[in-house]
Design a protein around this motif. Structure first.
Motif, short mmCIF file in Angstrom:
data_model
loop_
_atom_site.label_atom_id
_atom_site.label_comp_id
_atom_site.label_asym_id
_atom_site.label_seq_id
_atom_site.Cartn_x
_atom_site.Cartn_y
_atom_site.Cartn_z
N PHE A 145 -21.29 -4.77 46.34
CA PHE A 145 -20.49 -5.93 45.94
C PHE A 145 -20.65 -7.06 46.97
N GLY A 194 -21.67 -1.36 42.42
CA GLY A 194 -20.98 -2.46 43.12
C GLY A 194 -21.71 -3.78 42.92
N GLU A 210 -20.91 -4.89 39.43
CA GLU A 210 -19.53 -5.40 39.32
C GLU A 210 -19.47 -6.85 39.83
N ALA A 211 -20.10 -7.10 40.98
CA ALA A 211 -20.11 -8.46 41.52
C ALA A 211 -20.91 -9.40 40.63
N ARG A 255 -15.28 -6.46 50.91
CA ARG A 255 -15.91 -7.04 49.72
C ARG A 255 -16.24 -8.52 49.84
#
Lengths: 312, 312
Positions: free
Chosen positions: B54, B95, B98-99, B184
């Motif tokens: 992320f 991750g 997701e980002a 994050r």
């Protein structure tokens, strides 16, 4: 792993030599990235820092060339041990600059960080009038290769043996093209563009070895190929190195990596035009795409798709 | 080192948060790259593989945001130890995904290679209607920051101490925003675009700490700034962490890295409009650009431009 990621807007996402981001005014924008790791993709005992910098650019240019494109912009991120003298880092960036000038690439940024191993990570953009993918080969097309193969793998064999083998040292001196092929790598930009213009149906660079890379074309095109192994052009000195090593030239030309020549699928009626357009770079027809999947030799013997790991 | 390289065609080359490659139909194409190295930019004892994935995307999005742009495409190259379980690699790419979804980025390719340390190298493209550089701040402009500062550095302090310090563990539980900020990272895309539209004269993300990053704006703009240190907004929990550590909150807000808020130079008559456009994200005026170079506090005390290295 890349297939887990959202590829959203891209015309062609991950899985070819380069992605096709978008088309604007008849020009497709290409993008690719390659990361070179010390001890895996290069060895500072065999390559100078400037060779490493040159090669990091050349391998990415080769991916753009294999789409029929020309490179435009690149970003380079370097991880290097903080104990490395600054002269080595400057030499590496001088190699990057030399390649950038040779291939007409503008280097517009990047990152420099501390790391244990040396890592050179390049992302590159390009443009193509007609991107040539891996997926367009059809039974009846001819398989052609640019230049000659096996040189980089032969060069690596010699460099690894030179410390303890006088014959290897002699061969290195007699065939300087071999160590040069391993250390720097070429990229066939003009040839890739000529192939696209001549109607090539599929194209890939043979960075992982001819057999392995052609197998990617076959998977994505849904066909096979019959290769006439005696026609595969070997780089100068490859036969002598194979004899010294007790191997066959075919091992080097079919499965040796790091050559960065192009393997091209071409309809038979386009081969003569393409051969003329490539000149003075040679183009050699080495096989014919078939309905039957897999790679076979002219006598029907199947060929393993894998490159030799120890070349990498 | 990047200045040794041919930047040729680029409108703005290396040296800003992102390069400006070209302008087409009133839209500027942006490009940036950041490489994260295990043990330097992240620690797998404090961050999960999915946090690392992320963050690798978020820090690049932040560079695009700091130009007033929105991200479009990215390439990700991963170096990872071959002993790492495949579930860890999958989590890392989850991750990334997701980002990528959160920030609207298409991931179009990259590379995966073996390495000793984990290395995540991302290159990202973006688009901006009016790129905001580091070089446009003028004496009289106001220095503003988005959100609140010091959270990521405070989070790292706590994570490092949590193994042997009960109070650190309590603070981590009381202020989960701190470890989250470190692990994050955010990226202020909407806010950066609002700043560009409102006439911001210079902008940078504060990834290396407010003092160090503002000093880059000063160098490139040829001016100085007077900061009212009491106005710098601190993230929730920063005061408590500073008290526990025996430090000042100002150390964290002025010199802590990894916050990825934006520092923005704005003409005084544009501040009210921009504050409205940013809402609900807060915008705080913390200083005034001056003819006299360097960073000074309201009482004239000079401030060191360096971030604290141990935050990195």
């Amino acid at each position: 792993l890349l297939e887990r990621l959202p590829q959203g807007r891209a015309v062609v996402g991950a899985g070819d030599d380069a992605a096709v981001l978008e088309e604007r005014n008849g020009v497709s924008v290409l993008a690719t990235a390659d990361m070179l790791v010390e001890g895996r993709h290069f060895d500072l005992a065999f390559s100078s820092p400037s060779d490493v910098g040159f090669k990091a650019i050349a391998v990415n240019v080769s991916d753009i060339a294999a789409m029929g494109g020309r490179p435009t912009f690149a970003l380079i991120s370097l991880g290097a041990n903080t104990a490395l003298p600054s002269s080595s880092l400057e030499a590496l960036y001088d190699g990057v600059a030399e390649a950038a000038r040779a291939f007409g690439v503008s280097i517009v940024g990047g990152d420099t960080v501390g790391s244990d191993e040396m890592i050179v990570s390049v992302a590159m953009l390009g443009e193509a009038a007609r991107p040539v993918l891996r997926s367009g080969a059809r039974a009846g097309d001819l398989l052609c290769v640019t230049g000659a193969l096996g040189g980089a793998a032969a060069g690596l064999w010699l460099l690894r043996a030179a410390g303890h083998d006088a014959r290897a040292r002699t061969l290195l001196q007699e065939h300087p093209n071999l160590s040069e092929a391993y250390r720097r790598g070429r990229a066939r930009v003009r040839e890739g563009q000529a192939a696209a213009a001549a109607g090539a149906t599929a194209m890939i660079d043979v960075s992982d070895g001819l057999a392995q890379d052609v197998s990617h074309v076959l998977e994505q095109s849904g066909c096979g190929v019959q290769i006439d192994i005696e026609r595969i052009p070997a780089a100068g000195g490859v036969a002598a190195v194979a004899e010294w090593f007790g191997a066959s030239s075919d091992d080097l030309t079919l499965q040796g990596g790091d050559d960065y020549e192009l393997a091209i699928a071409v309809p038979p009626d386009a081969v003569d035009d393409l051969t003329g357009a490539m000149s003075p770079t040679s183009l050699t027809v080495i096989g014919t795409f078939t309905e039957r999947t897999g790679i076979a030799l002219a006598d029907g013997t199947p060929v393993a798709a894998a490159g030799w790991d120890h070349f990498r």
